[in-house]
Design a protein around this motif. Structure first.
Motif, PDB file in Angstrom:
ATOM      1  N   GLN A  13       0.823  -1.212   0.000  1.00 20.96           N
ATOM      2  CA  GLN A  13       0.000   0.000   0.000  1.00 20.96           C
ATOM      3  C   GLN A  13       0.854   1.258   0.000  1.00 20.96           C
ATOM      4  OE1 GLN A  13      -0.442  -2.649   2.033  1.00 20.96           O
ATOM      5  NE2 GLN A  13      -2.297  -3.460   1.062  1.00 20.96           N
ATOM      6  N   LEU A  14       1.934   1.254   0.773  1.00 16.98           N
ATOM      7  CA  LEU A  14       2.805   2.425   0.819  1.00 16.98           C
ATOM      8  C   LEU A  14       3.524   2.610  -0.507  1.00 16.98           C
ATOM      9  CD1 LEU A  14       4.103   4.736   2.412  1.00 16.98           C
ATOM     10  CD2 LEU A  14       5.865   3.129   3.175  1.00 16.98           C
ATOM     11  N   ALA A  15       4.127   1.557  -1.025  1.00  9.26           N
ATOM     12  CA  ALA A  15       4.870   1.665  -2.279  1.00  9.26           C
ATOM     13  C   ALA A  15       3.980   2.135  -3.420  1.00  9.26           C
ATOM     14  CB  ALA A  15       5.513   0.324  -2.628  1.00  9.26           C
ATOM     15  N   ALA A  16       2.767   1.570  -3.510  1.00  7.00           N
ATOM     16  CA  ALA A  16       1.847   1.946  -4.587  1.00  7.00           C
ATOM     17  C   ALA A  16       1.367   3.385  -4.433  1.00  7.00           C
ATOM     18  CB  ALA A  16       0.655   0.989  -4.609  1.00  7.00           C
ATOM     19  N   SER A  17       1.122   3.801  -3.204  1.00  6.27           N
ATOM     20  CA  SER A  17       0.646   5.175  -2.972  1.00  6.27           C
ATOM     21  C   SER A  17       1.708   6.193  -3.343  1.00  6.27           C
ATOM     22  CB  SER A  17       0.235   5.347  -1.503  1.00  6.27           C
ATOM     23  OG  SER A  17      -0.848   4.508  -1.180  1.00  6.27           O
ATOM     24  N   VAL A  18       2.962   5.907  -3.009  1.00  9.44           N
ATOM     25  CA  VAL A  18       4.045   6.814  -3.382  1.00  9.44           C
ATOM     26  C   VAL A  18       4.178   6.877  -4.902  1.00  9.44           C
ATOM     27  CG1 VAL A  18       6.538   7.183  -3.288  1.00  9.44           C
ATOM     28  CG2 VAL A  18       5.300   6.495  -1.215  1.00  9.44           C
ATOM     29  N   ALA A  19       4.098   5.728  -5.554  1.00 10.00           N
ATOM     30  CA  ALA A  19       4.201   5.693  -7.016  1.00 10.00           C
ATOM     31  C   ALA A  19       3.082   6.503  -7.656  1.00 10.00           C
ATOM     32  CB  ALA A  19       4.170   4.248  -7.505  1.00 10.00           C
TER      33      ALA A  19
END
Length: 357
Positions: free
Chosen positions: A26-32
Motif C-alpha cells: 500500500q505504501l509503495a503503490a501510494s508513493v508511485a
C-alpha cells in the motif's frame, strides 16, 4: 533528474525500502501514484512472500516501483560473543515469556531465489543493501530492462558499484534511520559514517552515474539542499513511516513524535549491525554489549521484539528512525508528496531570489 530517473518518477522523491513491515504494498503503490518512486523491502521475507507483495503492488498501481534486496553476509560472528549476549538477554526472555531466537539457522535471506524471480518476472527497479552484486548479476538485470541501484556509504563503495555496472547509487548519510548499509561491517574502521551533504558531494565527484541521497530528509527544503549538492533525487524513509499507508507498527509511529523519545543513536542491540533508532530501554541496557554479529543477533532478538509489540511495550521494540524524526507529519502519502514538492519549489524560489539580490 537524470533522464532514466525521470522515466521512473515524476518528482525527485524516492520512498526508502524499510524492512520489517513499513514498506508494504500500500505504501509503495501510494508513493508511485503520487509521483514518487515507491519501494518494497524484500529483506526478511521469503522469495514467495516477496513475489506476492510484487503482485499486490501491480494490482494497486500501474506506475514504476522498486524492490530492495539484502546482500548475503559473511558469517564472521564470534560464537563466544554470541553466547555472552544470549546470557545478557536472558532476563528479557523471562520478562516477555518467550525464548530467544535460533542463530544457527541464519541463511542468505533467500538471495538467489529472489534474484531468480526478479529476473524471470522483472520489476522496473531493484536496489541492493549491505554490499554490491557481481557484474554478471547487474548485467543480467540490465538485459532484463531493470534499473539497478546500490546503496553506498562512502565514495569508495560508490566507485565499486559503478565499476560493477550499477545504474545508480544511493548515498546513505549517517543521519539515516535503520541499518547502516556499509558493504562490510567493520567496527574498527567505521566511525559511524559521514554526514549526508558531505557524502553526496564526495560521491558526486567520484562517479558519473546518478546519485540518490538518503539520510534524515524530512522537508522539501532539505531535498533542495541535496539536489544542489549534486544528487539526482532524494530518498526519504522516516518521513513516510507515520503515513496511514505505512505498515509500521502503531507504537512505532507514535514513538516518532512522542516527547519521551528525544534522540536517536546507532546501536547493534537488536541486530548485531549498526542501525539508527530511537533510544529506549532496550538500547540503553543492551546496546553497549551487543556483538558485531549480523544477522545472528537479529534472529536472536526477533522473538523479543515481537513479544514487546504484542505487549504494547515500545521500550522493547526496534524503533528505527532518522535524525529528523521529530519533523514527521502524519499525512496521507498523496498529501505528503504534494507538500514536499511545494516546499521544494519554494526553497528553490527563495534561493534564486537571494542569489539575485
Amino acid at each position: 533528474m537524470s533522464s532514466a530517473l525521470t522515466d521512473l518518477c515524476r518528482y525527485p522523491i524516492v520512498q526508502a525500502p524499510m524492512a520489517g513491515g513499513p514498506s508494504c504494498p500500500q505504501l509503495a503503490a501510494s508513493v508511485a501514484d503520487a509521483g514518487g518512486l515507491g519501494f518494497l523491502a524484500a529483506g526478511y521475507k521469503t522469495a514467495d512472500g516477496m513475489y506476492q507483495e510484487i503482485k499486490q503492488v501491480r494490482g494497486l498501481t500501474g506506475q514504476p516501483f522498486g524492490v530492495n534486496l539484502f546482500m548475503p553476509q559473511q558469517k564472521l560472528a564470534d560464537p563466544g560473543a554470541l553466547e555472552v549476549y544470549r546470557h545478557q538477554l536472558a532476563g528479557e526472555a523471562t520478562w516477555y515469556e518467550t525464548p530467544l531466537g535460533d542463530t544457527d539457522a541464519c541463511g542468505d535471506d533467500g538471495y538467489e531465489a529472489k534474484l531468480a524471480i526478479l529476473l524471470e518476472d522483472p520489476v522496473p527497479v531493484v536496489s541492493f543493501t549491505f554490499g554490491c552484486p557481481s557484474r554478471d548479476t547487474l548485467d543480467a538485470f540490465a538485459a532484463a530492462g531493470t534499473y539497478t541501484v546500490v546503496t553506498v556509504t562512502s565514495p569508495e563503495e560508490a566507485q565499486a558499484a559503478q565499476w560493477a555496472g550499477a545504474d545508480a547509487v544511493c548515498a546513505q548519510g549517517t543521519e539515516a534511520g535503520g541499518h547502516r548499509s556499509t558493504f562490510r561491517d567493520d567496527p574498527e574502521t567505521d566511525g559511524g559514517g559521514t554526514g549526508l551533504l558531505s557524502l553526496v558531494t564526495q560521491v558526486r565527484e567520484t562517479v558519473q552515474i546518478p546519485v540518490i541521497a538518503a539520510g534524515g530528509l524530512m522537508r522539501g527544503a532539505q531535498i533542495a539542499a541535496v539536489l544542489a549538492a549534486g544528487a539526482d533525487a532524494a530518498q526519504l524513509g522516516t518521513a513516510f513511516l507515520v503515513c496511514p499507508e505505512s505498515g509500521a507498527h502503531l507504537l512505532h509511529k507514535q514513538a516518532l513524535t512522542n516527547p519521551l523519545f528525544v534522540r536517536t543513536t546507532l546501536t547493534r542491540a537488536f541486530s548485531g549491525r549498526p542501525a539508527r533508532g530511537l533510544v529506549n530501554r532496550f538500547v540503553r541496557e543492551h546496546g553497549p554489549y551487543a556483538p558485531a554479529a549480523y544477522p545472528q543477533v537479529h534472529h536472536m532478538t526477533s522473538p523479543l521484539r515481537k513479544a514487546a509489540a504484542r505487549a504494547g511495550d515500545a521500550q522493547g521494540m526496534a524503533l528505527w528512525a532518522g535524525q529528523g524524526h521529530r519533523m514527521a507529519r502524519e499525512l496521507p502519502v498523496g498529501r505528503l508528496v504534494r507538500l514536499l514538492v511545494e516546499e521544494l519549489d519554494a526553497a528553490r524560489t527563495a534561493v534564486s531570489a537571494r542569489s539575485t539580490q
